[in-house]
Motif scaffolding. Structure first.
Motif, PDB file in Angstrom:
ATOM      1  N   LYS A 374       0.826  -1.203   0.000  1.00  0.00           N
ATOM      2  CA  LYS A 374       0.000   0.000   0.000  1.00  0.00           C
ATOM      3  C   LYS A 374       0.867   1.263   0.000  1.00  0.00           C
ATOM      4  O   LYS A 374       0.584   2.229  -0.715  1.00  0.00           O
ATOM      5  N   ARG A 375       1.924   1.247   0.806  1.00  0.00           N
ATOM      6  CA  ARG A 375       2.829   2.400   0.868  1.00  0.00           C
ATOM      7  C   ARG A 375       3.446   2.678  -0.496  1.00  0.00           C
ATOM      8  O   ARG A 375       3.485   3.813  -0.966  1.00  0.00           O
ATOM      9  N   ALA A 376       3.921   1.643  -1.150  1.00  0.00           N
ATOM     10  CA  ALA A 376       4.553   1.806  -2.466  1.00  0.00           C
ATOM     11  C   ALA A 376       3.545   2.279  -3.500  1.00  0.00           C
ATOM     12  O   ALA A 376       3.849   3.142  -4.333  1.00  0.00           O
ATOM     13  N   GLN A 377       2.341   1.725  -3.468  1.00  0.00           N
ATOM     14  CA  GLN A 377       1.309   2.143  -4.422  1.00  0.00           C
ATOM     15  C   GLN A 377       0.968   3.615  -4.233  1.00  0.00           C
ATOM     16  O   GLN A 377       0.770   4.337  -5.220  1.00  0.00           O
ATOM     17  N   SER A 378       0.919   4.088  -3.001  1.00  0.00           N
ATOM     18  CA  SER A 378       0.637   5.495  -2.736  1.00  0.00           C
ATOM     19  C   SER A 378       1.719   6.392  -3.309  1.00  0.00           C
ATOM     20  O   SER A 378       1.440   7.443  -3.896  1.00  0.00           O
ATOM     21  N   SER A 379       2.965   5.993  -3.133  1.00  0.00           N
ATOM     22  CA  SER A 379       4.083   6.787  -3.646  1.00  0.00           C
ATOM     23  C   SER A 379       4.047   6.866  -5.162  1.00  0.00           C
ATOM     24  O   SER A 379       4.212   7.944  -5.749  1.00  0.00           O
ATOM     25  N   ILE A 380       3.811   5.737  -5.834  1.00  0.00           N
ATOM     26  CA  ILE A 380       3.753   5.734  -7.299  1.00  0.00           C
ATOM     27  C   ILE A 380       2.545   6.528  -7.789  1.00  0.00           C
ATOM     28  O   ILE A 380       2.634   7.280  -8.756  1.00  0.00           O
ATOM     29  N   ALA A 381       1.423   6.360  -7.106  1.00  0.00           N
ATOM     30  CA  ALA A 381       0.211   7.081  -7.501  1.00  0.00           C
ATOM     31  C   ALA A 381       0.424   8.589  -7.420  1.00  0.00           C
ATOM     32  O   ALA A 381      -0.048   9.343  -8.284  1.00  0.00           O
ATOM     33  N   LYS A 382       1.140   9.029  -6.393  1.00  0.00           N
ATOM     34  CA  LYS A 382       1.426  10.454  -6.269  1.00  0.00           C
ATOM     35  C   LYS A 382       2.244  10.943  -7.449  1.00  0.00           C
ATOM     36  O   LYS A 382       1.948  11.992  -8.044  1.00  0.00           O
ATOM     37  N   GLN A 383       3.274  10.194  -7.806  1.00  0.00           N
ATOM     38  CA  GLN A 383       4.120  10.579  -8.931  1.00  0.00           C
ATOM     39  C   GLN A 383       3.323  10.658 -10.226  1.00  0.00           C
ATOM     40  O   GLN A 383       3.455  11.622 -11.001  1.00  0.00           O
ATOM     41  N   LEU A 384       2.481   9.666 -10.477  1.00  0.00           N
ATOM     42  CA  LEU A 384       1.689   9.636 -11.704  1.00  0.00           C
ATOM     43  C   LEU A 384       0.662  10.761 -11.729  1.00  0.00           C
ATOM     44  O   LEU A 384       0.432  11.386 -12.775  1.00  0.00           O
ATOM     45  N   LEU A 562      -1.437  11.267   0.792  1.00  0.00           N
ATOM     46  CA  LEU A 562      -2.115  12.532   0.476  1.00  0.00           C
ATOM     47  C   LEU A 562      -1.679  13.093  -0.876  1.00  0.00           C
ATOM     48  O   LEU A 562      -2.169  14.131  -1.301  1.00  0.00           O
ATOM     49  N   LYS A 563      -0.728  12.409  -1.544  1.00  0.00           N
ATOM     50  CA  LYS A 563      -0.132  12.890  -2.799  1.00  0.00           C
ATOM     51  C   LYS A 563       0.481  14.275  -2.609  1.00  0.00           C
ATOM     52  O   LYS A 563       0.380  15.162  -3.469  1.00  0.00           O
ATOM     53  N   SER A 564       1.130  14.449  -1.465  1.00  0.00           N
ATOM     54  CA  SER A 564       1.745  15.729  -1.109  1.00  0.00           C
ATOM     55  C   SER A 564       3.245  15.597  -0.978  1.00  0.00           C
ATOM     56  O   SER A 564       3.765  14.523  -0.675  1.00  0.00           O
ATOM     57  N   SER A 565       3.943  16.713  -1.200  1.00  0.00           N
ATOM     58  CA  SER A 565       5.397  16.762  -1.019  1.00  0.00           C
ATOM     59  C   SER A 565       5.747  18.019  -0.238  1.00  0.00           C
ATOM     60  O   SER A 565       5.156  19.084  -0.450  1.00  0.00           O
ATOM     61  N   VAL A 566       6.736  17.883   0.660  1.00  0.00           N
ATOM     62  CA  VAL A 566       7.190  19.019   1.470  1.00  0.00           C
ATOM     63  C   VAL A 566       8.710  19.063   1.415  1.00  0.00           C
ATOM     64  O   VAL A 566       9.375  18.026   1.502  1.00  0.00           O
ATOM     65  N   TYR A 567       9.253  20.257   1.234  1.00  0.00           N
ATOM     66  CA  TYR A 567      10.709  20.432   1.164  1.00  0.00           C
ATOM     67  C   TYR A 567      11.127  21.566   2.086  1.00  0.00           C
ATOM     68  O   TYR A 567      10.469  22.619   2.145  1.00  0.00           O
ATOM     69  N   PHE A 568      12.236  21.364   2.809  1.00  0.00           N
ATOM     70  CA  PHE A 568      12.860  22.410   3.613  1.00  0.00           C
ATOM     71  C   PHE A 568      14.307  22.577   3.162  1.00  0.00           C
ATOM     72  O   PHE A 568      15.015  21.583   2.951  1.00  0.00           O
ATOM     73  N   GLY A 569      14.757  23.802   3.023  1.00  0.00           N
ATOM     74  CA  GLY A 569      16.149  24.071   2.679  1.00  0.00           C
ATOM     75  C   GLY A 569      16.609  25.370   3.321  1.00  0.00           C
ATOM     76  O   GLY A 569      15.799  26.259   3.602  1.00  0.00           O
ATOM     77  N   PHE A 570      17.910  25.458   3.559  1.00  0.00           N
ATOM     78  CA  PHE A 570      18.448  26.683   4.170  1.00  0.00           C
ATOM     79  C   PHE A 570      19.767  27.044   3.521  1.00  0.00           C
ATOM     80  O   PHE A 570      20.623  26.185   3.283  1.00  0.00           O
ATOM     81  N   SER A 571      19.926  28.337   3.206  1.00  0.00           N
ATOM     82  CA  SER A 571      21.181  28.849   2.668  1.00  0.00           C
ATOM     83  C   SER A 571      21.247  30.335   2.946  1.00  0.00           C
ATOM     84  O   SER A 571      20.241  31.044   2.820  1.00  0.00           O
ATOM     85  N   ASN A 578       8.715  24.499   0.619  1.00  0.00           N
ATOM     86  CA  ASN A 578       7.873  24.300  -0.556  1.00  0.00           C
ATOM     87  C   ASN A 578       6.883  23.171  -0.271  1.00  0.00           C
ATOM     88  O   ASN A 578       7.281  22.075   0.118  1.00  0.00           O
ATOM     89  N   ILE A 579       5.611  23.461  -0.498  1.00  0.00           N
ATOM     90  CA  ILE A 579       4.550  22.488  -0.235  1.00  0.00           C
ATOM     91  C   ILE A 579       3.764  22.278  -1.523  1.00  0.00           C
ATOM     92  O   ILE A 579       3.208  23.221  -2.089  1.00  0.00           O
ATOM     93  N   ASN A 580       3.734  21.042  -2.007  1.00  0.00           N
ATOM     94  CA  ASN A 580       2.938  20.677  -3.186  1.00  0.00           C
ATOM     95  C   ASN A 580       1.861  19.700  -2.742  1.00  0.00           C
ATOM     96  O   ASN A 580       2.161  18.618  -2.222  1.00  0.00           O
ATOM     97  N   THR A 581       0.604  20.059  -2.965  1.00  0.00           N
ATOM     98  CA  THR A 581      -0.479  19.199  -2.516  1.00  0.00           C
ATOM     99  C   THR A 581      -1.704  19.430  -3.399  1.00  0.00           C
ATOM    100  O   THR A 581      -1.599  20.005  -4.488  1.00  0.00           O
ATOM    101  N   TYR A 582      -2.867  18.986  -2.935  1.00  0.00           N
ATOM    102  CA  TYR A 582      -4.133  19.167  -3.641  1.00  0.00           C
ATOM    103  C   TYR A 582      -5.165  19.731  -2.678  1.00  0.00           C
ATOM    104  O   TYR A 582      -5.017  19.621  -1.459  1.00  0.00           O
ATOM    105  N   LYS A 583      -6.181  20.379  -3.233  1.00  0.00           N
ATOM    106  CA  LYS A 583      -7.174  21.042  -2.389  1.00  0.00           C
ATOM    107  C   LYS A 583      -7.719  20.113  -1.304  1.00  0.00           C
ATOM    108  O   LYS A 583      -7.821  20.486  -0.137  1.00  0.00           O
TER     109      LYS A 583
END
Length: 913
Positions: A374-384, A562-571, A578-583
């Motif tokens: 299930k975890r793997a299917q969720s990750s692939i589904a998000k990418q697609l 949730l088909k979401s991605s979160v990124y943190f960076g510092f420089s 950066n937050i990518n998600t859906y309504k």
């Protein structure tokens, strides 16, 4: 997973007619075939397949044509021919002339790529009827009318050879190529697409033309038009230009080569210059059209995903390797899965190789669970899902799917992934992951082997598989959004939280109801941040490593679900989020983000893994010519003390700093410096202001930095001419990088003229500026060359820079140096031409219009406005200033600022043998 990639049979028509005319014009009118999930398919009588993917929310249109020809189709003496031909088709045609110049004049984005099964060419422009018409006409013209002149080939093969040499500097890339080559006995997938250096150098134009005339025909091509466009007009142009091409009399034979089952584990050892070590493994697997491919994709996620992957836990968590990744290309014939692991140079590589093999031996018998699947299917589904809702990216990515057999296979693959069961995963694990089916690089005789013979899929089977496939219901279309500053202003709302965080909302719908939130959070001051860059960077990265309520694995699983991605960076002084998600997932995603920033745990084990990963990456850069050159030019042009935020560390200094970092350092940095009260948040894809304000306030409204914020500014340092040569042993490719400092910001009266001077000299158009034209097109001594201009928009910052770069064969160092300096001298002495000024202003404006069709550009404009009070009108104001430029102003800016006596140059590579 980190994905690593390594980049017309036609009777020649005599006479003046642009195209071979079909028997009747009506016979070559595109006929509607079917519609699958928003993709409309048409077919011409001459065999051309046409796919339309309309998306009114886009402002750009992409035209992408894919030919069913790649390195798989090359014979003896032809290795690299498909890729070389790709380069040549950017030269000229009999009817339209110089393709590169036309692409340059028009602006926009264009490229061509070659892979095992296919070659493609695409152009992305702001939509207009003329851009659509020209793109379709141009692709039809170069399908059959490319000139392929020997004089062009003589120059281009050196460019391709230089591209080959750049790849030869990448240790993992070389290892991967050697492993795949050893893994195949007969099939051409074992050959590198870029080809043999000897074949590249020896091929002649007549040979290349035969290859071109065999494969570049309408019955061997698929044309994709996507984004914003008038479908009626597109059909009209397809009929006019492609419909006029006759169907070829010949029939292309299907390649019958079938790779036999491997009969023993193979081993490869590569000894090359470099610092980081690596292990690479290849298993023979299935074609993309085979159901097993979906099950293998799920298993691949289960094995290598960070942090839940079985191989990740057994190899990365235990510090045996610093990172692990995998790659399974979508191929027409039985393909492969490649697994790569980077290893710190302190490790015994042969011992690590055997430990990796021990873990690989467990794949067939691991006790996988339903939760793993299930975890793997969720990750692939998000990418697609993310790819499907990026129409321009989807259109270009379809190249791979088309090459694997048919565009509908992408949807069938998605359906198959959703149907994968735990039994399927165990079955493919047992079938493919056998010792005698892998290459780690010697033949070992054994008895009673169960040999793996991958399934084959015939074209007839693919046809039967896809013929009646209808897919799912088409989703609601996003509203149209005009790519203009006026429209951005009309659809923009802003506000401010009680803690000081500003926010801006762009009322633009994104396909699939996607939502993007970009935060730029300035913090602290130069004094407090002295010597803490690596600490801040690692603290930001580890915000994703676990909270008091969730482990790193649970966070990733939930975000994938949730088909979401979160990124943190510092420089520097900036924390970016950066937050990518859906309504439908936004509120729940923001709750997870709030946990990350308010209750991070900074696990000691994750810190140690991150340190090893970062050190290994830096070790790999220490003797890479390009990395060394760009780092050294920064060090030479910016004379700051080591304590400064603007100091450029050496690779060794960065490594030393990383090794010193302790968990207490991260906790202290997080507690004292991180916070959102001085920052800005920009949102696109959702316009409910009250709801957005509430979500941002709930998440970031009480997250405040304890350190007083004072923006630090760099200071201008005058540069003086200096040439530095850095010898790096045993490198096929070299780099040349130069730079000088300027005292300027974007408010300066000379800025517009300098922008266009730089465009003409080295940055503008499609490889049409003077430096790339001289080094790549005329002399063929560099694969990549050009210039860049970096001028700050902040009115308080006057530290700007200009620079050039070129990638070259080490024996061409003097030639590159002389050519670059000669072009600068000629531009300063004789000036540019009126035609150069006109064409570069036009292409520059088009490229900016294209950029406005990108959500990232809109978010950046919002952030710059919120943080620096730079009005959106400045975007159009600069264009108005550039429209009024005279040739004398541009020539004067060139002479005034690009001064050879102020340029520092760095040359890195193997110059002494």
């Amino acid at each position: 997973m980190k994905k690593t990639l390594y980049s017309l049979v036609f009777a020649f028509i005599l006479g003046t007619a642009p195209y071979a005319i079909a028997q009747k014009s009506t016979t070559n009118t595109a006929q509607f075939v079917t519609q699958v999930e928003g993709i409309k398919e048409y077919k011409l009588n001459n065999g051309l397949q046409v796919l339309f993917i309309p998306d009114a929310s886009q402002s750009n249109v992409v035209v992408n044509i894919t030919y069913h020809v790649g390195s798989k189709h090359e014979g003896y003496g032809e290795k690299g021919m498909a890729h070389l031909l790709e380069h040549m088709l950017f030269k000229s045609t009999k009817n339209l002339g110089d393709i590169k110049k036309m692409l340059s004049d028009k602006g926009g984005n264009a490229n061509g790529t070659t892979w095992y099964d296919r070659t493609n060419y695409y152009e992305i422009f702001p939509y207009s009827e003329e851009n659509l018409r020209w793109s379709i006409e141009m692709e039809a013209d170069r399908m059959i009318n490319a000139t392929i002149l020997q004089e062009d080939l003589d120059k281009e093969f050196s460019v391709v050879r230089n591209e080959f040499e750049i790849g030869e500097n990448n240790p993992m890339g070389v290892l991967m190529e050697r492993v795949i080559n050893a893994g195949y006995v007969w099939h051409n997938y074992g050959n590198s697409t870029i080809g043999s250096r000897e074949d590249i150098e020896r091929v002649k134009a007549p040979q290349l033309r035969k290859f071109y005339e065999k494969y570049y025909q309408p019955d061997n091509a698929v044309l994709v038009v996507a984004g914003k466009f008038d479908e009626k007009k597109a059909l009209e142009y397809v009929n006019k230009y492609f419909g006029a091409i006759a169907k070829p009399a010949r029939a292309l034979d299907e390649i019958q080569t079938k790779e036999p089952a491997q009969d023993g584990e193979k081993f490869v050892e590569v000894k090359r210059a470099g610092d980081s070590q690596a292990v690479g493994i290849m298993y023979h697997t299935a074609p993309f059209a085979d159901k097993d491919y979906a099950a293998l994709s799920v298993l691949e996620e289960i094995l290598t995903s960070d942090p839940s992957g079985y191989l990740y836990k057994s190899l990365v968590d235990t510090h045996k390797v610093s990172s692990i990744w995998s790659f399974s290309p979508q191929l027409r014939d039985a393909g492969f899965m490649f697994i790569g692991a980077e290893v710190s140079k302190e490790k015994n590589i042969k011992q690590i190789r055997d430990e990796v093999r021990t873990e690989l031996d467990k794949i067939a018998s691991n006790n996988y669970t339903e939760a793993d699947v299930k975890r793997a299917q969720s990750s692939i589904a998000k990418q697609l899902e993310n790819l499907k809702n990026n129409t321009i990216g989807q259109a270009v990515n379809l190249t791979e799917i088309i090459g694997s057999g048919d565009y509908r296979l992408n949807f069938i693959y998605r359906d198959n992934v959703e149907k994968v069961t735990l039994a399927d995963v165990k079955r493919v694990a047992e079938k493919y992951f056998r010792e005698n089916n892998r290459t780690v690089g010697i033949f070992i005789p054994t008895k009673d082997e169960i040999r793996v013979l991958p399934n084959e899929v015939s074209s007839k089977e693919i046809k039967n598989l896809v013929t009646n496939y209808k897919g799912r219901e088409v989703e609601k279309e996003a509203k149209a959004f005009e790519a203009s500053i006026a429209n951005l202003k009309a659809n923009y709302a802003e506000g401010k939280l009680n803690n000081g965080l500003k926010y801006g909302i762009i009322n633009k719908e994104i396909k699939g109801e996607k939502v993007i939130i970009s935060l730029n959070l300035p913090i602290s001051n130069e004094k407090d941040l002295a010597g803490k860059q690596e600490i801040g960077s690692m603290a930001a990265q580890l915000l994703l490593a676990g909270t008091k309520s969730m482990t790193k694995e649970q966070i990733k699983d939930k975000l994938d679900e949730l088909k979401s991605s979160v990124y943190f960076g510092f420089s520097g002084q900036n924390l970016t989020v950066n937050i990518n998600t859906y309504k439908k997932s936004l509120a729940e995603t923001m709750k997870i983000v709030k946990q990350m920033i308010t209750e991070p745990t900074f696990p000691e084990a994750e810190l140690e893994k991150l340190k090893i990963e970062n050190v290994t990456y830096l070790e790999g850069n220490m003797n890479d010519p390009q990395s060394v050159a760009f780092t050294e030019i920064q060090r030479l042009t910016n004379n700051y003390p080591k304590s400064s935020l603007f100091y450029t560390s050496t690779f060794q200094e960065m490594i030393d700093d990383i090794k010193k970092v302790k968990r207490t350092d991260l906790v202290n940095f997080y507690q004292n410096y991180f916070g959102a009260n001085n920052g800005a948040a920009s949102v696109i894809g959702m316009n409910e202001k009250e709801k957005i304000q509430q979500l941002i306030d709930d998440t970031f409204g009480k997250w405040n930095s304890k350190s007083k914020y004072e923006k630090a500014y760099p200071t201008y340092h005058a540069t003086v001419k200096n040439d530095k040569i850095i010898n790096i042993a045993d490198k096929e490719n070299a780099a040349a990088v130069g730079g000088l400092n300027l005292k300027m910001n974007q408010n300066h009266s000379d800025y517009p003229a300098l922008v266009i001077a730089n465009e003409i000299l080295g940055s503008g158009g499609f490889l049409a500026a003077r430096i790339p034209m001289r080094l790549r097109e005329k002399e063929g001594i560099s694969y990549g060359a050009g210039s860049y201009l970096d001028v700050p928009s902040d009115p308080k910052n006057e530290s700007a820079s200009w620079g050039y770069y070129a990638f070259l064969n080490p024996t061409k160092r003097d030639a590159v140096e002389n050519a670059v300096k000669d072009e600068i001298i000629k531009a300063a002495k004789s000036g540019f031409t009126a035609e150069e000024l006109k064409s570069n202003i036009s292409s520059w404006k088009t490229s900016r219009e294209t950029a406005l069709g990108n959500d990232g550009t809109l978010l950046a404009l919002s952030t710059n406005y919120l943080l620096n009070n730079i009005s959106f009108d400045e975007f159009t104001a600069l264009e108005k200033k550039i429209d009024k430029l005279t040739l004398s102003q541009v020539n004067e800016a060139m002479k005034k600022y690009i001064d050879l006596e102020k340029i520092i140059s760095v040359y890195t590579g193997t110059f002494k043998k």
